[in-house]
Design a protein around this motif. Structure first.
Motif, PDB file in Angstrom:
ATOM      1  N   GLY A  98       0.805  -1.212   0.000  1.00  0.00           N
ATOM      2  CA  GLY A  98       0.000   0.000   0.000  1.00  0.00           C
ATOM      3  C   GLY A  98       0.841   1.266   0.000  1.00  0.00           C
ATOM      4  O   GLY A  98       0.603   2.179  -0.799  1.00  0.00           O
ATOM      5  N   ILE A  99       1.845   1.305   0.867  1.00  0.00           N
ATOM      6  CA  ILE A  99       2.644   2.532   0.932  1.00  0.00           C
ATOM      7  C   ILE A  99       3.577   2.660  -0.274  1.00  0.00           C
ATOM      8  O   ILE A  99       3.860   3.770  -0.736  1.00  0.00           O
ATOM      9  CB  ILE A  99       3.440   2.633   2.251  1.00  0.00           C
ATOM     10  CG1 ILE A  99       4.455   1.508   2.390  1.00  0.00           C
ATOM     11  CG2 ILE A  99       2.507   2.667   3.449  1.00  0.00           C
ATOM     12  CD1 ILE A  99       5.408   1.711   3.556  1.00  0.00           C
ATOM     13  N   ALA A 100       4.056   1.528  -0.805  1.00  0.00           N
ATOM     14  CA  ALA A 100       4.928   1.595  -1.981  1.00  0.00           C
ATOM     15  C   ALA A 100       4.177   2.144  -3.192  1.00  0.00           C
ATOM     16  O   ALA A 100       4.703   2.983  -3.937  1.00  0.00           O
ATOM     17  CB  ALA A 100       5.503   0.214  -2.292  1.00  0.00           C
ATOM     18  N   LEU A 101       2.944   1.694  -3.384  1.00  0.00           N
ATOM     19  CA  LEU A 101       2.139   2.200  -4.496  1.00  0.00           C
ATOM     20  C   LEU A 101       1.767   3.667  -4.282  1.00  0.00           C
ATOM     21  O   LEU A 101       1.790   4.464  -5.222  1.00  0.00           O
ATOM     22  CB  LEU A 101       0.870   1.349  -4.661  1.00  0.00           C
ATOM     23  CG  LEU A 101       1.081  -0.068  -5.197  1.00  0.00           C
ATOM     24  CD1 LEU A 101      -0.195  -0.884  -5.057  1.00  0.00           C
ATOM     25  CD2 LEU A 101       1.549  -0.045  -6.643  1.00  0.00           C
ATOM     26  N   ALA A 102       1.428   4.017  -3.060  1.00  0.00           N
ATOM     27  CA  ALA A 102       1.016   5.397  -2.782  1.00  0.00           C
ATOM     28  C   ALA A 102       2.173   6.371  -2.929  1.00  0.00           C
ATOM     29  O   ALA A 102       2.001   7.486  -3.445  1.00  0.00           O
ATOM     30  CB  ALA A 102       0.427   5.488  -1.376  1.00  0.00           C
ATOM     31  N   LEU A 103       3.360   5.970  -2.488  1.00  0.00           N
ATOM     32  CA  LEU A 103       4.494   6.890  -2.485  1.00  0.00           C
ATOM     33  C   LEU A 103       5.061   7.138  -3.887  1.00  0.00           C
ATOM     34  O   LEU A 103       5.948   7.975  -4.046  1.00  0.00           O
ATOM     35  CB  LEU A 103       5.588   6.384  -1.541  1.00  0.00           C
ATOM     36  CG  LEU A 103       5.254   6.582  -0.064  1.00  0.00           C
ATOM     37  CD1 LEU A 103       6.237   5.851   0.832  1.00  0.00           C
ATOM     38  CD2 LEU A 103       5.239   8.067   0.294  1.00  0.00           C
ATOM     39  N   ARG A 104       4.556   6.441  -4.883  1.00  0.00           N
ATOM     40  CA  ARG A 104       4.877   6.788  -6.259  1.00  0.00           C
ATOM     41  C   ARG A 104       4.120   8.062  -6.664  1.00  0.00           C
ATOM     42  O   ARG A 104       4.530   8.770  -7.574  1.00  0.00           O
ATOM     43  CB  ARG A 104       4.486   5.654  -7.195  1.00  0.00           C
ATOM     44  CG  ARG A 104       5.626   4.684  -7.509  1.00  0.00           C
ATOM     45  CD  ARG A 104       6.633   5.304  -8.476  1.00  0.00           C
ATOM     46  NE  ARG A 104       7.789   4.465  -8.655  1.00  0.00           N
ATOM     47  CZ  ARG A 104       7.873   3.504  -9.586  1.00  0.00           C
ATOM     48  NH1 ARG A 104       6.846   3.258 -10.372  1.00  0.00           N
ATOM     49  NH2 ARG A 104       8.978   2.806  -9.715  1.00  0.00           N
ATOM     50  N   GLU A 105       2.987   8.322  -5.973  1.00  0.00           N
ATOM     51  CA  GLU A 105       2.100   9.414  -6.369  1.00  0.00           C
ATOM     52  C   GLU A 105       2.121  10.606  -5.415  1.00  0.00           C
ATOM     53  O   GLU A 105       1.824  11.729  -5.837  1.00  0.00           O
ATOM     54  CB  GLU A 105       0.656   8.892  -6.480  1.00  0.00           C
ATOM     55  CG  GLU A 105       0.484   7.741  -7.447  1.00  0.00           C
ATOM     56  CD  GLU A 105      -0.950   7.248  -7.497  1.00  0.00           C
ATOM     57  OE1 GLU A 105      -1.865   8.036  -7.178  1.00  0.00           O
ATOM     58  OE2 GLU A 105      -1.161   6.071  -7.844  1.00  0.00           O
ATOM     59  N   VAL A 106       2.422  10.376  -4.142  1.00  0.00           N
ATOM     60  CA  VAL A 106       2.362  11.468  -3.164  1.00  0.00           C
ATOM     61  C   VAL A 106       3.678  11.539  -2.395  1.00  0.00           C
ATOM     62  O   VAL A 106       4.410  10.550  -2.289  1.00  0.00           O
ATOM     63  CB  VAL A 106       1.191  11.273  -2.177  1.00  0.00           C
ATOM     64  CG1 VAL A 106      -0.142  11.334  -2.896  1.00  0.00           C
ATOM     65  CG2 VAL A 106       1.340   9.957  -1.419  1.00  0.00           C
ATOM     66  N   PRO A 107       4.011  12.719  -1.838  1.00  0.00           N
ATOM     67  CA  PRO A 107       5.224  12.851  -1.027  1.00  0.00           C
ATOM     68  C   PRO A 107       5.127  12.055   0.266  1.00  0.00           C
ATOM     69  O   PRO A 107       4.038  11.669   0.703  1.00  0.00           O
ATOM     70  CB  PRO A 107       5.298  14.360  -0.744  1.00  0.00           C
ATOM     71  CG  PRO A 107       4.395  15.001  -1.743  1.00  0.00           C
ATOM     72  CD  PRO A 107       3.322  14.007  -2.042  1.00  0.00           C
ATOM     73  N   ALA A 108       6.273  11.840   0.887  1.00  0.00           N
ATOM     74  CA  ALA A 108       6.316  11.094   2.145  1.00  0.00           C
ATOM     75  C   ALA A 108       5.528  11.801   3.233  1.00  0.00           C
ATOM     76  O   ALA A 108       4.901  11.154   4.081  1.00  0.00           O
ATOM     77  CB  ALA A 108       7.769  10.904   2.580  1.00  0.00           C
ATOM     78  N   MET A 109       5.520  13.148   3.223  1.00  0.00           N
ATOM     79  CA  MET A 109       4.785  13.889   4.245  1.00  0.00           C
ATOM     80  C   MET A 109       3.289  13.623   4.143  1.00  0.00           C
ATOM     81  O   MET A 109       2.601  13.495   5.158  1.00  0.00           O
ATOM     82  CB  MET A 109       5.082  15.383   4.127  1.00  0.00           C
ATOM     83  CG  MET A 109       6.478  15.773   4.595  1.00  0.00           C
ATOM     84  SD  MET A 109       6.676  17.562   4.710  1.00  0.00           S
ATOM     85  CE  MET A 109       8.333  17.670   5.391  1.00  0.00           C
ATOM     86  N   HIS A 110       2.782  13.567   2.923  1.00  0.00           N
ATOM     87  CA  HIS A 110       1.355  13.288   2.738  1.00  0.00           C
ATOM     88  C   HIS A 110       1.017  11.889   3.246  1.00  0.00           C
ATOM     89  O   HIS A 110       0.015  11.694   3.944  1.00  0.00           O
ATOM     90  CB  HIS A 110       0.988  13.425   1.265  1.00  0.00           C
ATOM     91  CG  HIS A 110      -0.476  13.222   0.996  1.00  0.00           C
ATOM     92  ND1 HIS A 110      -1.374  14.266   0.996  1.00  0.00           N
ATOM     93  CD2 HIS A 110      -1.186  12.094   0.731  1.00  0.00           C
ATOM     94  CE1 HIS A 110      -2.584  13.792   0.744  1.00  0.00           C
ATOM     95  NE2 HIS A 110      -2.496  12.479   0.571  1.00  0.00           N
ATOM     96  N   ALA A 111       1.849  10.913   2.892  1.00  0.00           N
ATOM     97  CA  ALA A 111       1.608   9.546   3.339  1.00  0.00           C
ATOM     98  C   ALA A 111       1.657   9.441   4.858  1.00  0.00           C
ATOM     99  O   ALA A 111       0.878   8.707   5.468  1.00  0.00           O
ATOM    100  CB  ALA A 111       2.647   8.612   2.714  1.00  0.00           C
TER     101      ALA A 111
END
Length: 320
Positions: A98-111
């Motif tokens: 989940g975090i690997a897919l998300a962090l392709r699209e959003v910055p680490a701060m957003h995640a």
């Protein structure tokens, strides 16, 4: 006098659980910036998210296999297999993917801020699965802390949730279920063996997946450094502290320390990724810290917890 003597071990176990839980949170907080380094943004992709997910679990699984062999750890019993499987689904597959897919699209701060709901999800699942009961004040603090991080996430996201937010919420649900299953096992075997067996039993899945998703294009050295961190620390050593902390201090109470994780991740993202830390972030961090401090003082009743903490103390404390 007898009552004071009888409660002393419980108080000591609770404090040690909170300290170990805090150590695990610090280790996990670096997961977001390090995963962002590993996968890279959409305009400069690095390691494939599928490889980061499978590869970090496979690498940690091989280390776990060596650790279990060197320590002569007994094999898990049949009644442990369901909990081990649930923990693997949550912590080995669901959360990392989940975090690997998300962090392709959003910055680490957003995640980091979106996953701030993880403590409440963990506490809710723990209350149902482990039959732990907390006071109304405890839940008010937990909900208030999660409301703060959600408000921060919506503010930073322009008042909406994206596909990446969906992946992050999936990661939260996966991790919370895996944490509770692992915490339950950590009252029956040493915490180090829990995560190690979870990773070893996942090797038939993670090793082939890592092999087939191996990157075919050159990637930056920083991506491999990020991958190395999430393999050694996020996927393995961090759980040594986290599962033992949950078992000693109680899942409901220790899980609330994780409210600080998104804000620690925000701070780590500044030197690691060069992201900008805004004053508003500091204000939200202080507000969340207040809910953690107050919530930590609220009464929590965990049926059978004293006996479980005593067993865990006897089997996992190297000084015992």
């Amino acid at each position: 006098m007898p009552s004071a003597v009888a409660t002393a071990p419980r108080v000591d176990a609770t404090q040690r659980g909170l300290m170990l839980g805090a150590l695990g949170v610090v280790i996990f907080a670096l997961t977001f910036p390090m995963t962002r380094l590993a996968v890279g943004p959409q305009d400069a992709p690095q390691l494939p998210p599928a490889f980061v997910t499978a590869g970090r679990a496979a690498g940690a699984g091989l280390l776990s296999l060596l650790y279990l062999w060197l320590t002569g750890a007994p094999r898990p019993q049949r009644q442990h297999l369901v909990a081990l499987g649930l923990s693997a689904l949550g912590t080995v597959v669901g959360f990392p993917l989940g975090i690997a897919l998300a962090l392709r699209e959003v910055p680490a701060m957003h995640a980091a801020v979106v996953t701030g709901v993880l403590p409440l999800a963990t506490a809710a699942i723990a209350a149902a699965a482990l039959r732990q009961r907390a006071s109304a004040g405890f839940w008010i603090c937990a909900v208030a802390g999660c409301a703060l991080v959600l408000a921060f996430a919506f503010r930073e996201g322009g008042g909406r949730l994206t596909t990446a937010d969906g992946w992050l919420l999936m990661a939260v649900l996966s991790a919370s279920g895996g944490y509770v299953a692992g915490a339950k096992l950590a009252t029956q075997m040493p915490a180090e063996q829990v995560i190690s067996w979870v990773l070893c039993l996942s090797l038939p899945l993670t090793l082939p997946a890592a092999w087939f998703s191996w990157p075919t294009q050159p990637v930056a050295a920083s991506a491999w450094w990020g991958f190395g961190y999430v393999t050694l620390f996020s996927m393995w050593l961090g759980f040594f502290a986290w599962y033992r902390g949950l078992a000693l201090g109680g899942t409901l109470r220790v899980s609330q320390v994780q409210l600080l994780q998104p804000f620690l991740a925000l701070l780590f993202a500044v030197p690691v990724l060069g992201e900008t830390l805004e004053p508003t972030t500091v204000l939200f961090a202080l507000a969340v810290l207040a809910t953690v401090v107050i919530g930590k003082r609220m009464p929590v009743q965990a049926p059978g917890h004293r006996a479980a903490a005593t067993r865990s103390n006897a089997t996992t404390d190297p000084t015992a």
